[in-house]
Scaffold this active site. Structure first.
Site, PDB file in Angstrom:
ATOM      1  N   LYS A 111       0.825  -1.211   0.000  1.00 39.50           N
ATOM      2  CA  LYS A 111       0.000   0.000   0.000  1.00 39.50           C
ATOM      3  C   LYS A 111       0.857   1.258   0.000  1.00 39.50           C
ATOM      4  CE  LYS A 111      -4.262  -1.911   1.679  1.00 39.50           C
ATOM      5  NZ  LYS A 111      -4.696  -2.712   2.807  1.00 39.50           N
ATOM      6  N   LYS A 191      -4.277 -10.586  -9.011  1.00 35.62           N
ATOM      7  CA  LYS A 191      -5.228 -10.921  -7.940  1.00 35.62           C
ATOM      8  C   LYS A 191      -6.393  -9.924  -7.946  1.00 35.62           C
ATOM      9  CE  LYS A 191      -5.062  -9.450  -3.654  1.00 35.62           C
ATOM     10  NZ  LYS A 191      -4.778  -9.142  -2.256  1.00 35.62           N
ATOM     11  N   LYS A 194      -9.884  -4.672  -4.692  1.00 38.67           N
ATOM     12  CA  LYS A 194     -10.435  -3.321  -4.814  1.00 38.67           C
ATOM     13  C   LYS A 194      -9.332  -2.337  -5.162  1.00 38.67           C
ATOM     14  CE  LYS A 194     -13.020  -4.771  -1.307  1.00 38.67           C
ATOM     15  NZ  LYS A 194     -13.364  -4.938   0.086  1.00 38.67           N
TER      16      LYS A 194
HETATM   17  P1  TYM Z   1     -10.343  -8.228   2.974  1.00 37.38           P
HETATM   18  O1  TYM Z   1     -11.532  -7.431   3.412  1.00 37.38           O
HETATM   19  O2  TYM Z   1      -9.349  -7.577   2.109  1.00 37.38           O
HETATM   20  O3  TYM Z   1     -10.824  -9.536   2.242  1.00 37.38           O
HETATM   21  C1  TYM Z   1     -11.754 -10.433   2.828  1.00 37.38           C
HETATM   22  C2  TYM Z   1     -11.369 -11.856   2.496  1.00 37.38           C
HETATM   23  O4  TYM Z   1     -11.392 -12.066   1.079  1.00 37.38           O
HETATM   24  C3  TYM Z   1     -10.184 -12.670   0.665  1.00 37.38           C
HETATM   25  N1  TYM Z   1      -9.848 -12.226  -0.703  1.00 37.38           N
HETATM   26  C4  TYM Z   1      -9.462 -13.051  -1.677  1.00 37.38           C
HETATM   27  N2  TYM Z   1      -9.285 -14.389  -1.711  1.00 37.38           N
HETATM   28  C5  TYM Z   1      -8.892 -14.950  -2.880  1.00 37.38           C
HETATM   29  N3  TYM Z   1      -8.679 -14.224  -4.018  1.00 37.38           N
HETATM   30  C6  TYM Z   1      -8.829 -12.878  -4.028  1.00 37.38           C
HETATM   31  N4  TYM Z   1      -8.634 -12.181  -5.142  1.00 37.38           N
HETATM   32  C7  TYM Z   1      -9.233 -12.229  -2.817  1.00 37.38           C
HETATM   33  N5  TYM Z   1      -9.485 -10.939  -2.462  1.00 37.38           N
HETATM   34  C8  TYM Z   1      -9.857 -10.956  -1.159  1.00 37.38           C
HETATM   35  C9  TYM Z   1      -9.141 -12.190   1.659  1.00 37.38           C
HETATM   36  O5  TYM Z   1      -8.029 -13.056   1.687  1.00 37.38           O
HETATM   37  C10 TYM Z   1      -9.933 -12.204   2.947  1.00 37.38           C
HETATM   38  O6  TYM Z   1      -9.931 -13.484   3.535  1.00 37.38           O
HETATM   39  N6  TYM Z   1      -7.414  -8.139   6.983  1.00 37.38           N
HETATM   40  C11 TYM Z   1      -8.588  -8.775   6.427  1.00 37.38           C
HETATM   41  C12 TYM Z   1      -9.832  -8.580   7.278  1.00 37.38           C
HETATM   42  C13 TYM Z   1      -9.680  -9.025   8.687  1.00 37.38           C
HETATM   43  C14 TYM Z   1      -9.580 -10.363   9.152  1.00 37.38           C
HETATM   44  C15 TYM Z   1      -9.456 -10.275  10.565  1.00 37.38           C
HETATM   45  C16 TYM Z   1      -9.595 -11.609   8.518  1.00 37.38           C
HETATM   46  C17 TYM Z   1      -9.603  -8.207   9.782  1.00 37.38           C
HETATM   47  N7  TYM Z   1      -9.481  -8.946  10.883  1.00 37.38           N
HETATM   48  C18 TYM Z   1      -9.345 -11.432  11.345  1.00 37.38           C
HETATM   49  C19 TYM Z   1      -9.473 -12.769   9.308  1.00 37.38           C
HETATM   50  C20 TYM Z   1      -9.340 -12.656  10.705  1.00 37.38           C
HETATM   51  C21 TYM Z   1      -8.837  -8.146   5.070  1.00 37.38           C
HETATM   52  O7  TYM Z   1      -8.443  -7.048   4.797  1.00 37.38           O
HETATM   53  O8  TYM Z   1      -9.626  -8.874   4.255  1.00 37.38           O
END
Ligand code: TYM
Length: 322
Positions: A111, A191, A194
């Protein structure tokens, strides 16, 4: 019974990467243990700094997750900020978290490399995520591959706390990453994310969805020529939403040639549209009941707070905060 936990940021509308990487496995796991799923609105503050938008995204993500099959009778579903206890645990954890570990975080480096200002919130993001997981004594955390390093950090942080304050104080969680959906590709083959602007949102309207899918990037192989099946984004996405017979047919046509990318993209669009039809119907039902989403989140928060209070009391005592 194992405890399963995962979170998703309300930083925009949910896309196929979120669905296949995390939501679908999480929905499957809710039948197999005690599940805690939440909307990570504290985390979203690192990128969404407009109150109305954050509220709108949070509600939208909750609605979409429920529409996709999260069952509030099985899983405790809540808004992260409704359980502010997590920020206290994050503070406690931050005192055993080495700065170099945070400097090494892929998501932070990625980022800041793309020009996002390096706020303290963005920097300490993994500590809050560790607190999310450890607060609920989680065993399993279903996530996409991009979250793997965050899970490793969580285990490191928990290990340090246990070393200092007692071997069984915090439970070390394990990630659940499904090989076939660990990295769902976006419209440009990278990948789906957003922040890369290459997403296909789950609940786009028909016309907008068709337009997006038809805009998928392909090479310039002519219609009649055979096409490469490896690394094809069309095929990678089609495998997620079409039947095995349909996939086999498309793979054969790739190999023999005679069908153009335009036709394949139309088929991909139709398969995505059909795959999510039951979710769209469920979403329309939820939309008709104005208070439904909020009711679920409030009930979830109440239950989550009970678990949070008990873990936090244990941790406070162990570290000497009373
Ligand atoms: P976030 O909001 O970016 O994404 C949510 C979940 O979607 C998965 N994901 C993907 N998996 C496969 N291919 C892709 N292109 C793809 N894009 C998104 C992400 O791997 C994620 O599992 N930090 C986390 C949110 C969070 C969290 C937590 C997760 C906060 N606290 C505690 C687990 C446990 C995040 O930004 O996910």
């Amino acid at each position: 019974m194992s405890r399963i936990l995962s979170g998703i940021q309300p930083s925009g509308a949910l896309h196929l990467g979120n669905y296949f990487g995390m939501m679908q496995p999480a929905i499957a796991l809710q039948e197999r243990g005690e599940a805690f799923y939440f909307i990570a609105d504290y985390h979203a503050l690192t990128s969404v700094q407009n109150a109305a938008r954050l509220r709108e995204f949070t509600h939208g993500v909750a609605l979409d997750f429920l529409a996709c099959g999260l069952n509030p009778a099985r899983a405790c579903f809540f808004r992260q900020s409704d359980v502010p206890q997590v920020t206290e645990l994050a503070w406690i954890l931050s005192n055993v978290t080495p700065v170099p570990m945070l400097q090494n975080a892929h998501s932070y480096k990625d980022k800041t490399a793309r020009g996002l200002p390096a706020s303290a919130g963005l920097f300490t993001y993994p500590v809050l995520m560790a607190a999310d997981i450890l607060l609920y004594d989680s065993d399993l955390v279903p996530v996409g591959r991009d979250q793997k390093q965050h899970l490793e950090m969580t285990r490191d942080i928990a290990g340090k706390i246990n070393e200092l304050y007692g071997a069984d104080l915090l439970k070390l969680p394990a990630p659940v990453i499904q090989e076939t959906t660990a990295v769902v590709p976006g419209l440009d083959g990278q990948k789906m994310s957003k922040s890369y602007g290459n997403t296909i949102e789950i609940f786009l309207e028909e016309k907008a969805l068709r337009k997006k899918v038809l805009g998928l990037k392909t090479d310039s192989t002519p219609l009649e020529a055979p096409k490469l099946t490896e690394d094809s984004t069309i095929l990678a996405l089609y495998r997620l939403v079409a039947s095995p017979a349909e996939v086999e047919k498309m793979e054969n046509e790739f190999r023999t040639g005679g069908v153009g990318y335009g036709e394949f993209k139309h088929r991909l669009f139709a398969a995505i549209w059909e795959y999510f039809a039951p979710m769209r119907a469920r979403r329309a039902e939820l939309l008709a009941d104005a208070g439904a989403v909020e009711r679920v989140l409030r009930a979830g928060a109440e239950r989550a707070r009970t678990v949070a209070d008990s873990t936090l009391a244990r941790v406070r005592k162990a570290v000497g905060l009373r």
